[in-house]
Structures are given as structure tokens and as C-alpha cells.
Design an enzyme around this catalytic site. Structure first.
Site: not given
Length: 716
Positions: A187, A354-355, A431, A465-466, A468, A514, A536
Site C-alpha cells: 500500500w 469522496d467518503d 478498517r 468504486w473503492d 479497502n 480503487c 493512495d
């Protein structure tokens, strides 16, 4: 005609672009003969196998090797039979030629727009004992040095079989004088180029994470040890798949090298009941005699025009601003509108929210799965916010992470069984989130209905489209005990099904993939989403290696690259705005920062950057890409773009650290027409293409660390 078949010798000669791929049936087994520069078709190679003891398969170069019958190298497939044995023996049956290229059911694939550009050979093998038939598919592109391979298993017997290994492509080379090259990382450190000599035994790269991963990309190349960016033989495999994969280079006792790629056999099994089938993902095989640069341009041209689909395949991608590093979770409608207004003044095309816009999402511990507006932040909802953004002149885009679920969410409280899990076992949180079980149809149906309504609720023209986190506790109580090893692959098939339904319904939306940056940067995702958020890590110096490395395989139009604030949020580095802009020109250009904080001088620079990118975007997206200097080899990086007609070029040069006792340098260019004369846009100076190739262009004197310069050339 791209495929020649010599029936009496049972020899198959595939010609793709400037390359040839040849194999022959030897005592019932497809045996590899040659892969390399294009040969004139002639049945003059069968004598290669005349002295082979065909019962000793360990010495035979095989196209799709089996397990348990004298080949002790890694097999291409393995099947468990009802009696517990794992020995099968595939024997050649017949072949058929198909004009064009059939689709792969449920999987992404490289396509043909016209049947005349591709010819497909399908070779049927069978194991009479088990009733298993195996179809090897070879699709040959006449204009590219590329062949695609995939395999379809059909069970014609009466008892259930279990497929334990199913690779997509294997090539046996007669020697071991190769370097292997692949992309490694982590990452915020994706796409790092690794090169090493192949060694006795097996060199394996793979992913067991449920995604292709930051750590290793589904790509492997073997190359001459003397091969460079511009010369030497390169043999590459790239897998059109987004889940667990493996790629191997195995050197045996006879110094033969077996190269293979496909689904990861670790924790994989597929139940084949009577009358059912299994399709492997597609592998793309590329040969280059022009080093890594030739390999890359083949991948770029093929993937850009025959993997990526839809409205945005050829259209200019919008210059965007994303609010994440500007606001993180702390925003409201007024803040967003003010960013959009500033963006409109600068020439930006698209604002991306975004988020943090949904549920009670004030941090990353909650609300994934609850995809409804947070009315505290957005009292009038997304539709009103999108309207306000549109009124500034910008399009409106949205971030989502649909594959995930937070334990602290209404969805999880209603459906705690909808995540991947094993009954009675701990559910690992990464997360503070879990992974929805996309092997379940009810979950996929829920997501489709929810996302379809969401995308209709406002004038949304872009979706990021993430994804994580990777998979843990990979299980699904909805599936029987003897199919639990299918879940990772069934998840990926479910994701592909969901994406296909959405892109068909919303062709006007530009989807960007993403996965914490480049955690799922692979050809499989590009079939559905024409660009990927690369990393990122938005630091310009770090991005030199990341973007340079990924350019080995992936078209520049797929590489998400933005200008971000300084000190950089990931590494704390201060890099000049010009350098940050020049790095981001190699990709889908945008800004990841609070653009309202620009000084007047910075606004002027940004306006120039945006205008320059819009001018160059046809060249950047559709031109040929040449790597000039590698960030993995020194203090400098350089690359350039050349239009297909060789009438225009753009050159970018970067120096990381300042040098004392500086001597003026020249940069030798590539890809130009040596017979043409090119004018340097900034000065009006004219140079012959041959001069720019052999002598180079003078670099200006640059002061300080992390500096850059760029040139635009056009035919006089």
C-alpha cells in the site's frame, strides 16, 4: 489468415502481428515448439520431437501439462476423482477454427470489434477414464503481437469430480537463460519493478488475499538477460482477473523453463458435477523483440482498444477535483459548493464527493452499507448538492465502497449473515469493516437495486468504486461444505456480474476502480472501469516509480494521477507545483487538495496545467508511450508520448535531487520519425527526428530538488 494447420504433422502455427507461436501434437499431447519472431509458415519443425521418448513427459515441452503421468514439473491442472486419485491423462481429440473471438461467460476478456481482426483455435483434449474434456482456446490478433489463452473444462462423465488446479496458460521454454520481471509493492508503494535471474526450482508470485493486491500484480515476463527498454526478446503473460492468482517460472533438471499463469491453486477447488463446466480466466501472451518498450506498447494498444469498453474508451477524460485531502470527513454543502466554484474558475471539469456523505460517517468506523445521505451534512440531499455543483459548470461525481459493510450499520444489524464468515469463528475487522458475500445472489440483488436507485437519484457522471480491505474468514454458509473452496472465485464472478449490470444501465457514468489505491489494478477491473486510482500515495517523487512501473503493462489512460497538497499527506515531502503537475500529466489528470487555498500565482500555474493537459490529452490517452530514463536506476526520470502519425510529441523530464558541478545534459528521444523535422513549441527551434534520436535535446539548467521540465514538439 492468422492460423496455419499442417494436418499430417499435426502442427499448429499461430501468427500474431510480428510473432509466431507453434505447437505440435506428439503422441496425443500438445507439445510446445516455438514462440518468438514471426516465421514464414512451413511445416519444417516436426523433427524436433522425432527422437523424444514420448512416454517420458518430463522431457517434453507441453502446452497443458497434467499431473501423475511422468511429468514431475508443476501441472497446469489437477482433478480429484471419486476414488480419491488425482491422475488424469488428456489425449488430443480434434480442433476447430472460429472466425473472431467468442466471449467468456461471466468473465472479463479481450474482445474483437470485427471478426476479421481475430482468429480463434480451439483444441479439444479428453480423459476417457474420468469423462473430462478440456478445450484449449487460442485467440490470435493479426495486428498485435498478442495471443489470448483460456481453458474450458466440461465434465461428460457420471460421477462428481473436483477441480483442484486450473491455470490459464503454460509455455515450456527449452532453456533457462532468462531474467524474470514482475511488479511488487505494498500500500502506497505499488508497481515497483523487480528483475532477477530465473533459478533452479520455482519462482512464484501470487495473491491469496481475494484481490490481485498491492503486493504483486498478475503479470510476469521472461526476457533475455541482455534485454533493455529497447532491445531484446521479452515473453510476457498478463491475467485478465481480479482475484487470487499465481504466476510461476520453474527451471527443471534439464534447464528447461516452465512459465505459467492462472487462478491461484491455494485454497481453490471447484465441484464439477456431471454435465457442468468450468471456465478459467483469460491470459494475454505478448512477445516483443524490441525490449520492454515494445512489450508495453503492445499491451497498451490492445488493452486501451480491446479490453476497455464504452463511452469513455476513446473520449477525453475529465479533469477533476476530489475533496478527500481537502476536507476528509468534515464538510457540508456550502464547503463543497465553494470548492466547485473555485474549480470552475480554474478550468476543472468534474467535482468528486469522496467518503463521508452517507449514514453517520464522521470517521471510518461506521455506516458502510447505509448508502443514504447524511442529512446533517447535506440537509437537502445529494440531488440538491449535485444541482449546486452543476450550476457552477462542473459535473458531479461520487465515492462509494459497496463491497464492504460496517458492523456499526443498519445493514449489518439487519443482515449479520451477509458478510463473508465462518460460523462460530471470529470475524476479523480491518478498517473496522467486513466484506459482503458477493457469492450470494440475494446480496448482489440488494446491491444492484440500491446502487441503481442511488445513481438515478442525482445527475451523477462519475463513480469512484473503492474496496479497502482483503478477504478473511473466506466462507459462506449458503454454499455446501464441499464447495467452500469455491467462495473466493464465486465472489469475483459475483462482482463481475454486478459491475456488468451497472455499466450497462449507466453507460454515461465514468467508473473508476480503487482498492486502497492500486490494490486491484488489473486487467479484469479495466474491462468494467476504464481507469484505476493508482495509489493512495500522491507524492510526486513516489509516483515516478509507481506510475513508471505500472506503465509496463497498463495504458496511460488507465492510470489515475492527481496533484495533491504539500507537505504531502503520505510522506511529508514538499515538491514544486510544476513538478506535481508534470507527474500527474502521465495519467487521468486531477487535483486531490483544497484548491481554495491557492495563491494568485498558484492559480495561474494551475490554469496553465489544466489548459496544457486538455491540449495534450488526446496524445497522452491515445499516443505511444516511451520510457526514456528510469527512476529505478538513478536520479532522473523521463518519458514521452508520440502521436500515432508521429506528428506530435510531448516529453517530460524529472530530477529528484540537485547536483553540484552541473554539466549541461542532453536527453535522447524515441519514437519519432527520423525523416521528419520537428519544431520545439517553446522556442521555434527545428530539429530532425534522427538528430533528436541520436544526439538528443538539450535540457535546461534546473535549480533545486524535485524539479521538472517538459517539451512539446510538432512536425514542421
Amino acid at each position: 489468415m492468422a492460423i496455419f494447420i499442417h494436418g499430417s504433422e499435426q502442427l499448429f502455427h499461430l501468427q500474431s502481428g510480428d510473432s509466431s507461436y507453434i505447437f505440435q501434437i506428439v503422441s496425443g499431447s500438445p507439445a510446445h515448439v516455438y514462440w518468438g519472431k514471426r516465421l514464414i509458415d512451413a511445416p519444417s519443425l516436426p523433427s524436433l520431437f522425432a527422437s523424444r521418448k514420448t512416454e517420458d513427459l518430463d522431457r517434453l515441452p507441453l502446452e497443458y501439462p497434467q499431473f501423475g503421468s511422468s511429468d514431475f514439473r508443476s501441472p497446469a491442472y489437477q482433478v480429484r476423482l471419486p476414488d480419491g486419485s488425482r491422475v488424469t491423462e488428456l489425449v488430443y481429440q480434434t480442433y476447430r477454427l472460429i472466425k473472431g473471438k467468442p466471449a467468456l461467460e461471466g468473465l472479463p476478456f479481450v474482445y474483437a470489434e470485427d471478426d476479421n481482426e481475430v482468429e480463434t483455435l480451439e483444441v479439444e483434449l479428453a480423459d476417457p477414464y474420468s469423462g473430462l474434456s478440456v478445450f484449449l482456446s487460442y485467440s490470435v490478433f493479426t495486428e498485435h503481437n498478442a495471443i489470448t489463452r483460456s481453458v474450458r473444462f466440461i465434465h461428460n462423465g457420471s460421477e462428481t469430480l473436483y477441480l483442484e488446479r486450473a491455470l490459464s496458460a503454460v509455455v515450456d521454454f527449452p532453456d533457462s537463460e532468462y531474467d524474470m520481471l514482475y511488479l511488487s509493492g505494498a500500500w502506497t508503494r505499488e508497481g515497483q519493478i523487480k528483475r532477477q535471474r530465473v533459478r533452479s526450482g520455482t519462482s512464484l508470485i501470487d495473491s491469496r488475499r481475494g484481490a490481485s493486491g498491492h503486493q504483486l500484480n498478475p503479470f510476469l515476463a521472461l526476457m533475455d538477460p541482455s534485454a533493455t527498454e529497447d532491445i531484446g526478446n521479452v515473453f510476457a503473460m498478463s491475467l485478465v482477473y481480479s482475484g487470487n492468482f499465481q504466476a510461476e517460472a520453474e527451471v527443471d533438471q534439464f534447464d528447461q523453463t516452465r512459465m505459467s499463469i492462472g487462478l491461484n491453486s491455494f485454497d481453490f477447488e471447484w465441484k464439477l458435477e456431471a454435465g457442468t463446466s468450468f471456465q478459467t480466466p483469460e491470459a494475454v501472451l505478448v512477445y516483443s523483440c524490441e525490449g520492454l518498450g515494445g512489450m508495453s506498447r503492445t499491451f497498451h494498444n490492445l488493452y486501451r482498444t480491446r479490453l476497455i469498453r464504452g463511452t469513455f474508451r476513446d473520449a477525453r477524460r475529465p479533469v477533476l477535483v476530489n475533496n478527500w485531502e481537502a476536507t476528509y470527513f468534515n464538510f457540508n454543502a456550502e464547503i463543497i459548493e465553494s470548492i466547485a466554484k473555485t474549480g470552475a474558475d480554474l478550468g476543472i471539469d468534474l467535482f468528486v464527493l469522496d467518503d463521508g456523505w452517507f449514514g453517520k460517517r464522521d470517521d471510518d468506523t461506521t455506516s458502510l452499507g447505509d448508502w443514504t445521505e447524511d442529512r446533517k451534512k447535506l440537509p437537502k440531499g445529494l440531488a440538491d448538492l449535485a444541482k449546486r455543483v452543476n450550476e457552477t459548470g462542473l459535473q458531479f461525481g461520487l465515492w462509494v465502497e459497496p463491497e464492504m459493510i460496517s458492523p456499526d450499520s443498519n445493514l449489518y444489524r439487519s443482515h449479520p449473515d451477509w458478510c463473508l464468515h465462518v460460523e462460530g469463528r471470529r470475524r476479523t475487522l480491518t478498517r473496522t469493516q467486513l466484506v459482503l458475500d458477493l457469492s450470494r445472489k440475494d446480496v448482489r440483488d440488494y446491491l444492484y437495486n440500491l446502487l441503481s436507485q442511488l445513481f438515478k437519484s442525482a445527475p451523477i457522471s462519475y463513480v469512484k468504486w473503492d474496496m479497502n480491505r482483503n478477504m478473511t474468514e473466506v466462507g459462506s454458509p449458503q454454499w455446501p461444505t464441499d464447495q467452500q473452496k469455491e467462495i473466493s472465485h464465486r465472489y469475483m464472478l459475483g462482482l463481475y456480474e454486478l459491475l456488468e449490470a451497472l455499466i450497462v444501465e449507466f453507460p454515461h457514468i465514468l467508473f473508476e476502480s480503487c482498492a486502497s489505491g492500486g490494490g486491484r489494478f488489473d486487467p479484469g477491473m479495466l474491462y468494467y472501469m476504464p481507469q484505476t486510482w493508482t495509489s493512495d500515495n500522491t507524492d510526486a517523487v513516489s509516483r515516478q516509480k509507481i506510475q513508471y512501473g505500472l506503465s509496463l503493462v497498463y495504458p496511460i489512460s488507465t492510470i489515475g494521477a492527481h496533484v495533491s497538497a504539500i507537505p504531502n499527506h503520505q510522506v511529508g515531502r514538499n515538491t514544486p507545483l510544476k513538478t506535481r503537475g508534470d507527474i500527474a500529466m502521465m495519467g487521468t489528470f486531477g487535483y486531490e487538495m483544497d484548491i481554495r487555498t491557492f495563491t494568485e500565482e498558484e492559480k495561474k500555474t494551475v490554469k496553465q496545467q489544466i489548459a496544457q493537459y486538455k491540449q495534450l490529452s488526446p496524445l497522452v490517452q491515445n499516443g505511444d508511450f516511451y520510457r526514456l530514463r528510469s527512476p529505478f536506476e538513478g536520479n532522473e526520470t523521463a518519458w514521452m508520448f508520440v502521436s500515432k502519425d508521429k506528428q506530435q510529441a510531448a516529453v517530460f523530464y524529472f530530477r529528484i535531487l540537485a547536483e553540484n558541478h552541473y554539466v549541461p545534459k542532453r536527453l535522447r528521444l524515441k519514437g519519432l520519425d527520423p525523416k521528419k523535422t520537428y519544431t520545439l513549441e517553446a522556442t521555434g527551434e527545428a530539429f530532425g527526428g534522427d538528430v533528436l534520436h541520436e544526439v538528443g535535446i538539450a535540457l535546461p539548467l534546473l535549480h533545486g530538488d524535485y524539479v521538472s521540465t517538459s517539451f512539446i514538439l510538432f512536425e514542421k
